[in-house]
Scaffold this motif. Structure first.
Motif, PDB file in Angstrom:
ATOM      1  N   ILE A 131     -10.477   1.486   1.188  1.00  0.00           N
ATOM      2  CA  ILE A 131     -11.719   0.818   0.771  1.00  0.00           C
ATOM      3  C   ILE A 131     -12.824   1.106   1.792  1.00  0.00           C
ATOM      4  N   GLN A 157     -24.418  -0.558  -0.218  1.00  0.00           N
ATOM      5  CA  GLN A 157     -24.725  -1.381   0.945  1.00  0.00           C
ATOM      6  C   GLN A 157     -23.628  -1.223   1.995  1.00  0.00           C
ATOM      7  N   ILE A 162     -14.756 -13.204  -4.774  1.00  0.00           N
ATOM      8  CA  ILE A 162     -15.207 -11.969  -4.113  1.00  0.00           C
ATOM      9  C   ILE A 162     -14.405 -10.804  -4.699  1.00  0.00           C
ATOM     10  N   PRO A 163     -14.911  -9.571  -4.561  1.00  0.00           N
ATOM     11  CA  PRO A 163     -14.099  -8.432  -5.027  1.00  0.00           C
ATOM     12  C   PRO A 163     -12.773  -8.401  -4.262  1.00  0.00           C
ATOM     13  N   TRP A 164     -11.697  -8.343  -5.009  1.00  0.00           N
ATOM     14  CA  TRP A 164     -10.364  -8.573  -4.443  1.00  0.00           C
ATOM     15  C   TRP A 164      -9.370  -7.639  -5.112  1.00  0.00           C
ATOM     16  N   ILE A 197     -15.193  -7.147   0.786  1.00  0.00           N
ATOM     17  CA  ILE A 197     -14.121  -6.860  -0.170  1.00  0.00           C
ATOM     18  C   ILE A 197     -12.807  -7.235   0.508  1.00  0.00           C
ATOM     19  N   VAL A 222     -20.832  -2.698   3.192  1.00  0.00           N
ATOM     20  CA  VAL A 222     -19.836  -3.698   2.796  1.00  0.00           C
ATOM     21  C   VAL A 222     -18.676  -3.635   3.783  1.00  0.00           C
ATOM     22  N   LYS A 234     -19.886   6.290   0.517  1.00  0.00           N
ATOM     23  CA  LYS A 234     -20.953   5.848  -0.383  1.00  0.00           C
ATOM     24  C   LYS A 234     -22.237   5.585   0.403  1.00  0.00           C
ATOM     25  N   ILE A 278     -16.370   3.086   1.216  1.00  0.00           N
ATOM     26  CA  ILE A 278     -17.669   2.467   1.500  1.00  0.00           C
ATOM     27  C   ILE A 278     -18.474   3.357   2.440  1.00  0.00           C
ATOM     28  N   LYS A 279     -17.795   3.912   3.438  1.00  0.00           N
ATOM     29  CA  LYS A 279     -18.478   4.765   4.420  1.00  0.00           C
ATOM     30  C   LYS A 279     -19.122   5.976   3.741  1.00  0.00           C
ATOM     31  N   GLY A 309      -6.851   2.313  -2.438  1.00  0.00           N
ATOM     32  CA  GLY A 309      -8.007   1.551  -1.959  1.00  0.00           C
ATOM     33  C   GLY A 309      -9.318   2.270  -2.204  1.00  0.00           C
ATOM     34  N   SER A 310      -9.351   3.562  -1.902  1.00  0.00           N
ATOM     35  CA  SER A 310     -10.622   4.275  -2.025  1.00  0.00           C
ATOM     36  C   SER A 310     -10.987   4.527  -3.482  1.00  0.00           C
ATOM     37  N   THR A 367     -12.435   1.601  -5.009  1.00  0.00           N
ATOM     38  CA  THR A 367     -13.789   1.325  -4.515  1.00  0.00           C
ATOM     39  C   THR A 367     -14.771   2.361  -5.060  1.00  0.00           C
ATOM     40  N   ARG A 423     -22.273 -11.908   2.703  1.00  0.00           N
ATOM     41  CA  ARG A 423     -21.576 -11.808   1.415  1.00  0.00           C
ATOM     42  C   ARG A 423     -21.288 -10.380   0.969  1.00  0.00           C
ATOM     43  N   GLN A 424     -21.231  -9.495   1.935  1.00  0.00           N
ATOM     44  CA  GLN A 424     -20.914  -8.105   1.606  1.00  0.00           C
ATOM     45  C   GLN A 424     -19.479  -7.853   2.039  1.00  0.00           C
ATOM     46  N   LEU A 456     -14.348  -2.182  -7.085  1.00  0.00           N
ATOM     47  CA  LEU A 456     -14.541  -3.317  -6.181  1.00  0.00           C
ATOM     48  C   LEU A 456     -15.997  -3.313  -5.750  1.00  0.00           C
ATOM     49  N   ASP A 457     -16.772  -4.232  -6.325  1.00  0.00           N
ATOM     50  CA  ASP A 457     -18.208  -4.200  -6.157  1.00  0.00           C
ATOM     51  C   ASP A 457     -18.684  -5.604  -5.777  1.00  0.00           C
ATOM     52  N   VAL A 458     -19.391  -5.724  -4.655  1.00  0.00           N
ATOM     53  CA  VAL A 458     -19.831  -7.052  -4.216  1.00  0.00           C
ATOM     54  C   VAL A 458     -20.838  -7.672  -5.189  1.00  0.00           C
ATOM     55  N   PRO A 496     -18.165  -9.092  -8.584  1.00  0.00           N
ATOM     56  CA  PRO A 496     -16.805  -9.237  -8.060  1.00  0.00           C
ATOM     57  C   PRO A 496     -15.754  -9.321  -9.171  1.00  0.00           C
ATOM     58  N   VAL A 497     -14.670  -8.563  -8.998  1.00  0.00           N
ATOM     59  CA  VAL A 497     -13.530  -8.665  -9.914  1.00  0.00           C
ATOM     60  C   VAL A 497     -12.258  -8.789  -9.083  1.00  0.00           C
ATOM     61  N   SER A 498     -11.223  -9.346  -9.702  1.00  0.00           N
ATOM     62  CA  SER A 498      -9.892  -9.338  -9.107  1.00  0.00           C
ATOM     63  C   SER A 498      -9.114  -8.202  -9.760  1.00  0.00           C
ATOM     64  N   ILE A 499      -8.572  -7.306  -8.940  1.00  0.00           N
ATOM     65  CA  ILE A 499      -7.782  -6.187  -9.460  1.00  0.00           C
ATOM     66  C   ILE A 499      -6.349  -6.347  -8.952  1.00  0.00           C
TER      67      ILE A 499
END
Lengths: 417, 338
Positions: free
Chosen positions: B110, B124, B93-95, B71, B126, B117, B114-115, A67-68, A71, B68-69, A197-199, A202-205
């Motif tokens: 994830i 942002q 959305i990022p998935w 994942i 997210v 980053k 994010i934390k 996950g990390s 991201t 919209r932020q 994974l970027d808002v 967006p991509v599907s992985i």
């Protein structure tokens, strides 16, 4: 800076110098000191901008890492033995997704019977999982390989396992040259992911892939490992420029120039083998050593070139492919196809069994006379094995085998070979 | 709340509310033309799929709540398979899909990334949603789920519960109800269907972790579902929403009955709809008109063996007892009805 420290501590410090962003771990001997060390650095504020997550299993450790890393965070974890097996599904997933996670495997035997000591069964069981596997010979090399591993992983978008012998390296206090933050920063740029994974984009992985493309996706993993065959020596060269020492690379030879017999091995046992070879050289034996640093990708061409002028090779490995013999040996044989060399497989040091110079000398002399069996189990106690086999011939309900064999041996603190 | 409601928006027999009667800020997320369509049309779910409906509402609500932020991490299962037959994907959305049993842990990773980053000023704020079916949640993913709860990681986990492994051909999970027929609990032998006394209700286990927010919902009350997701996204830490999503294929119900089945599950007390904070139940959706469990069981082919010429009266009574227990435990009977 030169310092005297435990192998685990050296690795912890090296990983910290690589500016990891997420570290997750589940404790398992002999990996514990590494993650304890990093955990302390994060909690004490010494390692900033890093999340340290105590997870509930190795399966979760690798999953958090997936996950990390997806991201965009530089991610590290460490494990060993049963822990590596417990995370296997996620190990394959990480490489399948092409996530550049770096993981230390503090090599340890796999049960049953449960055994906490060193051999290479754990990481070699994962030889086909798609990760790059680098084996460290010394604590210095373990430290150095981690710094190279992050760069290698991130350049080709594949995860890297740095394998170091449990206890023999992880718990040994040795002198190491600890690089400075400036040196590591000069060598290792910030992580720029190929996929994230970027808002904003967006991509599907991790989508399902059917027969129409699965072969191609799998081949790409192979192609990347072939790229790594070129990249690993380049990185070792770059590393030398920045840090001023040889570390890493695909293979390393020792006194092979006119050698008739070449002993092939991985990891810390190379030290014992080199000492043995030095003594045998003095006694007039034409013998040399080939250390394999990169087990995956396996350097077929380089191994063949190193063995080009010898008459025979002996693969001494701390692993056993039950039902055939050696794992490393099988790979080496692939490299020397058609070269007409005599090859011997020696399974040694399983579950922490000591590999001594005395045993090695006898073994190599026998190999030099071509009197060695194709597969040899070094210092195997035949008396104990035969007794158990006989017991099983004689009666049906013989009970648990390991326990029966231990009873036959009796209480021993340590044994001399 | 006063006993007297001043305005009743819903029509007789349903809780359907016309959005045009509401102030714009009270209208549903789905009613907004600017909704994100996070799970877009064109996917391959079965007709009448409760999970597709639940996921669409839940994720759009989460997107709306987070500006919209967002994942999403997704477990293997129907939702994953029908939404991403590449090169087609329904996700706007990022998935990420990793494995069947690790979704909660992937989401933890994830959130951690994010934390960091954010600490570094590189991104942002997210937020993260993890989602899976009941098999990926209550069975194979349970270890990672419990770990995520226990660490109070900043993840909303949504379980779409259709009571079995529908993707692999309707096998039993630990969320399969008692007596239900599945491919691995056939209606044969002395105790036909899924055995009584087995299975687990994960919302209660989530509550035992004392996480900030646990809620259940059904696709019969989508406003309630949207509100719960919106509320969950206003909270930090581990959150869990368990949504009952009828499966026409696995339950043997008509495609057009998905919402009716979800409503019957709630109205019979079979599926309690409630909210809990830090391990304590804070509110429950009252049963408007109590119904016997037969009303819920009868339309479903997976319970067909309980009816017919010789109805399994004892078995139905045991299921009724389960519903009655839910009604007592979660206080599901409306005050005005009692």
């Amino acid at each position: 800076m030169l310092k005297q420290c435990e192998g685990s501590h050296a690795v912890a410090e090296a990983v910290a110098l690589c500016r990891p962003e997420v570290i997750c771990a589940y404790p398992i001997s002999p990996q514990t000191h590494i993650v304890e060390g990093i955990g302390e650095m994060v909690k004490g504020g010494e390692l900033k901008d890093c999340e340290f997550i105590n997870v509930e299993s190795e399966f979760a450790a690798m999953s958090v890492a997936i996950g990390s890393s997806a991201t965009g965070a530089r991610t590290y974890t460490a494990t060993a033995s049963q822990g590596l097996l417990y995370m296997v599904e996620a190990v394959y997933n990480a490489s399948g997704l092409g996530l550049p996670i770096v993981m230390t495997v503090a090599n340890r035997a796999i049960g049953a019977p449960i055994n906490i000591w060193n051999d290479h069964s754990d990481s070699l069981s994962q030889r086909d999982c798609g990760w790059i596997q680098l084996f460290a010979e010394t604590n210095q090399e373990a430290l150095d390989l981690h710094i190279q591993a992050f760069k290698l992983a991130e350049e080709i978008s594949l995860p890297v396992m740095v394998c170091m012998d449990g206890f023999i390296l992880t718990h040994a206090y040795e002198r190491v040259d600890m690089p400075t933050q400036e040196q590591v920063d000069a060598f290792l740029p910030p992580y720029e992911p190929r996929q994230v994974l970027d808002v904003n984009e967006p991509v599907s992985i991790g989508a399902m892939v059917g027969p129409e493309a699965f072969m191609e996706v799998r081949y790409l993993a192979h192609a990347k490992q072939m790229q790594a065959l070129e990249l690993i020596p380049q990185l070792a060269q770059e590393f030398k420029t920045v840090f001023g020492r040889d570390s890493g690379g695909l293979i390393r030879t020792y006194r092979t120039e006119d050698a008739e017999t070449i002993v092939i091995a991985m990891g810390s046992v190379l030290g014992t083998i080199k000492d043995t070879v030095d003594e045998m050289r003095e006694a007039g034996h034409k013998i040399g050593v080939l250390g394999i640093t990169s087990f995956r990708p396996f350097p077929l061409v380089e191994v063949a070139a190193a063995l080009k002028h010898c008459k025979r090779f002996v693969v001494l490995e701390k692993s056993l492919a039950v039902g055939i013999g050696g794992i490393v040996a099988t790979n080496v044989r692939m490299a020397v196809t058609g070269m007409g060399l005599k090859g011997y497989t020696v399974v040694a040091g399983l579950g922490g069994r000591a590999i001594t110079m005395k045993s090695l000398t006898g073994l190599f002399e026998k190999a030099g006379r071509d009197e060695l069996d194709l597969v040899t189990f070094l210092d195997l106690d035949w008396k104990v094995v035969n007794k158990q086999l006989e017991r099983e011939r004689e009666k049906r309900r013989t009970g648990p085998a390991a326990e029966a064999m231990l009873r036959d041996i009796g209480a021993v603190a340590a044994r001399n070979y | 709340m006063s006993a007297l409601q001043t305005v009743k928006f819903y029509q007789t027999g349903t809780f359907t509310v016309g959005n045009r009667l509401l102030a714009p800020e009270e209208r549903s997320v789905q009613a907004n033309m600017q909704r994100t369509n996070s799970l877009n049309s064109g996917h391959r779910a079965c007709q009448g799929c409760g999970e597709a409906l639940g996921a669409r509402y839940a994720i759009d609500a989460a997107m709306n709540a987070t500006n919209r932020q967002l994942i999403a991490a997704n477990a293997t299962g129907c939702l994953e398979v029908f939404s991403t037959p590449y090169p087609e994907t329904s996700w706007q959305i990022p998935w990420i899909h990793s494995l069947f049993g690790n979704t909660a842990a992937v989401a933890t990773g994830i959130a951690a990334a994010i934390k960091v980053k954010q600490q570094k000023g590189q991104g942002q704020d997210v937020r993260v949603v993890a989602q899976g079916g009941d098999g990926g949640t209550t069975d194979i993913g349970f270890g990672c789920l419990s770990g995520m709860f226990e660490r109070n990681d900043d993840v909303l986990y949504i379980c779409y519960d259709n009571g079995g492994y529908m993707n692999t051909g309707v096998q039993r999970s630990s969320a399969t109800p008692s007596a239900a027929r599945t491919a691995t609990t056939m209606p044969i032998g002395p105790e036909p269907g899924n055995p009584f006394g087995q299975g687990k209700f994960v919302p209660a286990i989530a509550m035992a972790h004392e996480i900030p927010y646990v809620a259940t919902a059904t696709v019969a009350d989508l406003r309630d579902l949207e509100n719960k997701v919106t509320h969950a996204m206003s909270i930090r830490g581990a959150r869990y929403i368990h949504i009952l999503v009828p499966c026409p294929l696995g339950w043997g119900t008509a495609s057009h009955d998905t919402i009716r089945m979800a409503r019957l599950a709630k109205e019979t007390g079979i599926f309690p709809v409630f909210e809990a904070e830090y391990g304590e139940v804070k509110s429950a959706l009252a049963i408007r008109r109590p119904l016997p469990v037969e009303d819920y069981l009868k339309p479903q082919k997976r319970f067909a063996h309980l009816f017919g010429k010789n109805p399994a009266v004892d078995t139905i009574a045991r299921i009724q007892a389960q519903a009655d227990k839910n009604i007592r435990r979660y206080g599901l009977l409306a005050k005005e009805a009692s």
